[in-house]
Motif scaffolding. Structure first.
Motif, short mmCIF file in Angstrom:
data_model
loop_
_atom_site.label_atom_id
_atom_site.label_comp_id
_atom_site.label_asym_id
_atom_site.label_seq_id
_atom_site.Cartn_x
_atom_site.Cartn_y
_atom_site.Cartn_z
N VAL A 64 0.84 -1.20 0.00
CA VAL A 64 0.00 0.00 0.00
C VAL A 64 0.87 1.25 0.00
O VAL A 64 0.63 2.20 -0.74
N TYR A 65 1.91 1.24 0.83
CA TYR A 65 2.84 2.37 0.90
C TYR A 65 3.53 2.58 -0.45
O TYR A 65 3.62 3.71 -0.95
N ASN A 66 4.02 1.49 -1.04
CA ASN A 66 4.67 1.60 -2.35
C ASN A 66 3.72 2.15 -3.40
O ASN A 66 4.10 3.00 -4.22
N THR A 67 2.49 1.66 -3.40
CA THR A 67 1.51 2.10 -4.39
C THR A 67 1.23 3.59 -4.28
O THR A 67 1.17 4.31 -5.29
N ILE A 68 1.06 4.07 -3.06
CA ILE A 68 0.77 5.50 -2.85
C ILE A 68 1.95 6.36 -3.25
O ILE A 68 1.80 7.38 -3.95
N ILE A 69 3.16 5.98 -2.84
CA ILE A 69 4.36 6.77 -3.15
C ILE A 69 4.61 6.80 -4.66
O ILE A 69 4.83 7.87 -5.25
N ILE A 70 4.59 5.63 -5.30
CA ILE A 70 4.81 5.58 -6.75
C ILE A 70 3.71 6.33 -7.48
O ILE A 70 3.95 7.04 -8.47
N GLY A 71 2.46 6.21 -6.98
CA GLY A 71 1.36 6.93 -7.61
C GLY A 71 1.53 8.43 -7.53
O GLY A 71 1.32 9.15 -8.52
N LEU A 72 1.93 8.93 -6.36
CA LEU A 72 2.14 10.37 -6.21
C LEU A 72 3.30 10.86 -7.08
O LEU A 72 3.19 11.89 -7.76
N MET A 73 4.39 10.12 -7.08
CA MET A 73 5.57 10.53 -7.85
C MET A 73 5.35 10.42 -9.35
O MET A 73 5.90 11.21 -10.13
N GLY A 74 4.52 9.47 -9.76
CA GLY A 74 4.32 9.26 -11.19
C GLY A 74 3.18 10.03 -11.80
O GLY A 74 3.21 10.36 -13.00
#
Length: 309
Positions: free
Chosen positions: A77-87
């Motif tokens: 979940v953390y990875n998904t949110i971070i990658i989503g925000l950055m991408g």
């Protein structure tokens, strides 16, 4: 005679309605088979223990408990949110700027530039991931590491480091989807009357002020649309990290997303119950984040108008 005429009219009207429903019925039949049925079955499966071959065993909320108590799930979940925000977050700002530039009358070869910007969206995702996999390789001779070394920075193990994998995948997502958002913003810009920009120029407004006070407020419906699609797409991220990481995609957690976690449980571990439970949890996460982002973006321009009044 009048009654017979009305009956005949109603009969013809009924035939027309039946004919219309028959014409559109293939869509609903296909949707029920490949859309509605899998969704209902997944909901049912979330409360069962099943390996895909044997008998199902009802376990109640046990699958949800297993998923919610798994540290790897929360890491995904953390990875998904971070990658989503950055991408995806930079796409909103840069997409508006690119659309504003492409909409200028003085720009030459506009159609060529528009096609070039939109080209990554129609490119095969597997091909894109393979190219970026070479670009962001762990080798010292990789192009990304060569650029870092040129500026005096150390090389990065892009596929195995915590932030290296996230940054590489985010850049890949940004590069592929920036053209899609730009074209949507460009369509919105073309619906804005040119007289507004001409009046702003007469009043001495520069390009930054035109973007802030004309373009962004009037593009609000398009911004809300792209934010919604970007949110849903970011939370469903799967193909990019899977192809980019290759064989390590489901064995490492640096860039494992929620959908990758779901796929690992269902098809690698043959735990379809926890996989379905993860899908239900992901649906709730998507609804929550989509509602929050839509609420935030719908407030664009309101504070400014309220302060003037």
């Amino acid at each position: 005679m009048v009654l017979k005429g009305k009956g005949k009219y109603r009969s013809e009207e009924t035939k027309d309605k039946i004919s219309a429903y028959l014409y559109i019925s293939p869509f609903f039949i296909i949707f029920a088979i490949i859309g509605l049925y899998p969704a209902i079955f997944s909901l049912y499966l979330a409360f069962q223990k099943w390996n895909g071959l044997g008998d199902m065993t009802f376990v109640g909320l046990q699958n949800f408990s297993i998923v919610l108590n798994d540290p790897i799930f929360w890491k995904s979940v953390y990875n998904t949110i971070i990658i989503g925000l950055m991408g995806t977050a930079p796409q909103i700002i840069i997409g508006i700027i690119l659309a504003f530039i492409l909409n200028q009358a003085y720009l030459k070869f506009k159609n060529t530039f528009r096609a070039m910007i939109f080209m990554p969206y129609i490119t095969s995702m597997v091909a894109v991931a393979l190219v970026f996999g070479v670009f962001f390789s762990n080798n010292e001779t990789a192009l990304a590491n060569y650029v870092l070394n040129f500026f005096g920075m150390d090389s990065v193990a892009w596929k195995t480091s915590e932030w290296g994998a996230k940054i590489a995948i985010s850049i890949m997502v940004f590069w592929r989807w920036i053209g899609y958002n730009t074209i949507i913003y460009l369509a919105g810009l073309q619906s804005i009357p040119k007289e507004l920009y001409e009046a702003a120029k007469i009043d001495g407004a520069n390009i930054t002020q035109q973007l802030r006070f004309i373009t962004v407020p009037l593009l609000k419906p398009f911004i809300i649309l792209t934010v919604f699609f970007s949110t849903v797409g970011a939370l469903q991220l799967f193909t990019e990290p899977t192809v980019f990481l290759g064989a390590q995609a489901f064995t490492r957690t640096e860039a494992m997303t929620v959908v990758m976690y779901l796929y690992r449980d269902a098809f690698n571990l043959q735990s379809f119950g926890t996989g379905s439970a993860t899908a239900i949890i992901l649906l709730l996460i998507i609804i929550i984040f989509s509602a929050i982002n839509t609420f935030v973006t719908s407030g664009i321009g309101k504070k400014r108008r309220g302060s003037k009044s």
